[in-house]
Design an enzyme around this catalytic site. Structure first.
Site, short mmCIF file in Angstrom:
data_model
loop_
_atom_site.label_atom_id
_atom_site.label_comp_id
_atom_site.label_asym_id
_atom_site.label_seq_id
_atom_site.Cartn_x
_atom_site.Cartn_y
_atom_site.Cartn_z
N ASN A 19 0.82 -8.54 -6.09
CA ASN A 19 -0.25 -8.63 -5.11
C ASN A 19 -1.02 -9.92 -5.35
O ASN A 19 -1.60 -10.12 -6.42
CB ASN A 19 -1.19 -7.42 -5.22
CG ASN A 19 -0.51 -6.16 -4.71
OD1 ASN A 19 0.08 -6.15 -3.65
ND2 ASN A 19 -0.56 -5.10 -5.49
N GLY A 65 0.78 -1.23 0.00
CA GLY A 65 0.00 0.00 0.00
C GLY A 65 0.81 1.27 0.00
O GLY A 65 0.30 2.35 0.26
N ARG A 86 -3.84 -11.27 -4.63
CA ARG A 86 -5.24 -11.09 -4.23
C ARG A 86 -5.96 -10.28 -5.30
O ARG A 86 -5.36 -9.86 -6.29
CB ARG A 86 -5.32 -10.33 -2.90
CG ARG A 86 -4.55 -9.00 -2.94
CD ARG A 86 -4.83 -8.11 -1.77
NE ARG A 86 -3.92 -7.00 -1.68
CZ ARG A 86 -3.98 -5.88 -2.40
NH1 ARG A 86 -4.93 -5.75 -3.30
NH2 ARG A 86 -3.12 -4.90 -2.23
#
Length: 444
Positions: A291, A164, A293
């Site tokens: 990532n 993030g 996901r």
């Protein structure tokens, strides 16, 4: 195919997953905290279980409570959404060991990609371009200084774990290196790990471009186009679009091929994203991270491919064998609607007195709230994702202007005025922008 899915998340992403689960004829189970009891995703599920207090550690991050909810409701599979436990390999293993289906990649892939240094080394071995940088964790300032001298300033300093954009900083000289290193160490500590820091060469005029991949049950990995995520504040995304207006056809072809190699290197299954930094001037790219996901910005890919990524996650997890031939058509843009001050981007929670979503051709809203709900300070301030799609980028921009103007929110602060400002900014309109755009807008 299993008959039920527990969604181990909240807000807009829980609501979005529930929509697909129920659309597939499966039973959707929600879990929620006391702070979220009145949110739409709770009532839209077929069953819902209270996990505990607002504190995520006592609710959404409590693995035992989530698994207890699955057992109590008879859920047969678990979808983690994004954030919270989505990239927690221990949670994925616990789900599998409990006899449930994990709707995500193999826990080993999560672990391999969760450490940025390990991921970087794996990608380099797989033939994916990486930036000049450290191949081993940097644990103290002296090591960081030697690494920076070898790489050459400016360098990007970041925690080897986490994501993030939190804790990232640019060092242009020895003095700023000290500050960036200390900042990254604090971020590493928040993730509960040792101060393992990564240094990489910093690209001055960079675009943040990512490739959506889908690993199928038969081992095939396909690339579903790219998304440009360069509109960021504090290294965190605000607006995304697909295709990227800053990527040439030749560069796109190379990036998509590299993303497939990245997925194959870790035997990836399900939806994942290979994030890259693109040198806007040199039209070249390097691997940033992967990532493991579903991404916040997955709707733009869905809008230009016509695919439901959540449905494909579920079908792959169920072991269905089939093929996907991706085709990209049109142009899509996503605006993250945050409950935050549009100038300083600081959270501005509060009770929603008015919530009126825009409608129209090419407009999609993935929202987590409605009038009467309260945006609390306990979680990420994302309230909705306003997405538009058009035959061309120009048409998508115009639909974006109309949709932003037609979205009414009263009560908490929100960043819709920023979205409107962005849509008329010459750099964004031209498509020739980079990750420094928001800083330039605010410092002008």
């Amino acid at each position: 195919m299993f008959d039920s899915v527990l969604v181990a998340n909240r807000g807009e992403i829980a609501r979005r997953i529930i929509r697909t689960v129920r659309g597939m004829g499966l039973r959707a189970v929600a879990v929620y905290s006391e702070a979220d009891a009145d949110l739409p995703f709770v009532r839209e599920a077929d069953d819902a279980v209270l996990l505990g207090p607002a504190n995520p550690a006592q609710s959404y991050l409590d693995i035992d409570k989530v698994l207890q909810a699955a057992r109590a409701t008879g859920a047969r599979a678990v979808h983690p959404g994004y954030g919270f436990l989505a990239e927690n390999a221990a949670f994925a293993r616990a789900v599998i060991e409990a006899g449930l289906v994990w709707i995500g990649p193999d826990p080993k892939a999560i672990e391999q990609m969760g450490d940025k240094i390990n991921a970087r080394n794996l990608m380099e071995a797989a033939g994916v371009p990486v930036a000049a940088g450290t191949r081993e964790p940097v644990s103290d300032l002296e090591q960081a200084r030697r690494a920076a001298e070898e790489i050459g300033f400016p360098v990007m300093v970041k925690a080897a774990g986490g994501g993030g954009g939190i804790g990232m900083g640019v060092a242009r000289d020895d003095e700023s290196l000290t500050k960036a290193f200390e900042q990254a160490c604090r971020a590493a500590a928040r993730f509960g790990g040792e101060p393992a820091i990564l240094l990489e060469r910093y690209i001055e005029r960079a675009r943040h471009v990512e490739v959506q991949i889908l690993g199928l049950a038969d081992g095939t990995v396909v690339a579903l186009g790219e998304r440009d995520c360069s509109v960021q504040r504090r290294h965190q995304k605000v607006v995304e679009e697909s295709p990227s207006p800053g990527v040439s056809p030749e560069l796109r072809e190379r990036m998509l091929a590299a993303a497939v190699r990245a997925g194959e290197a870790v035997s990836y299954r399900g939806a994942g994203t290979v994030e890259c930094l693109v040198d806007a001037d040199a039209q070249d790219f390097v691997f940033l991270e992967m990532n493991t996901r579903l991404q916040v910005e997955h709707p733009v890919t869905e809008l230009v491919t016509g695919l439901d990524l959540v449905e494909h996650q579920i079908r792959v997890a169920a072991g269905e064998v089939y093929s996907v031939e991706p085709r990209v058509s049109g142009h899509a843009i996503e605006f993250r609607v945050y409950a935050e001050d549009p100038r300083r981007f600081l959270p501005g929670p509060g009770k929603i007195s008015v919530w009126e979503e825009p409608e129209g051709e090419g407009v999609r809203i993935d929202s987590g709230y409605a009038a009467g709900n309260t945006v609390t300070p306990f979680y990420d301030p994302l309230t909705a994702k306003l997405c538009v799609v058009g035959a061309t980028r120009e048409e998508a921009l115009e639909r974006g202007r109309q949709a932003v103007a037609g979205f009414r929110i009263e009560g908490p602060k929100h960043n819709l005025p920023f979205c409107a400002e962005l849509l008329d900014h010459p750099e964004f309109v031209s498509g020739d922008y980079d990750t420094g755009l928001v800083s330039r807008m605010r410092n002008a």
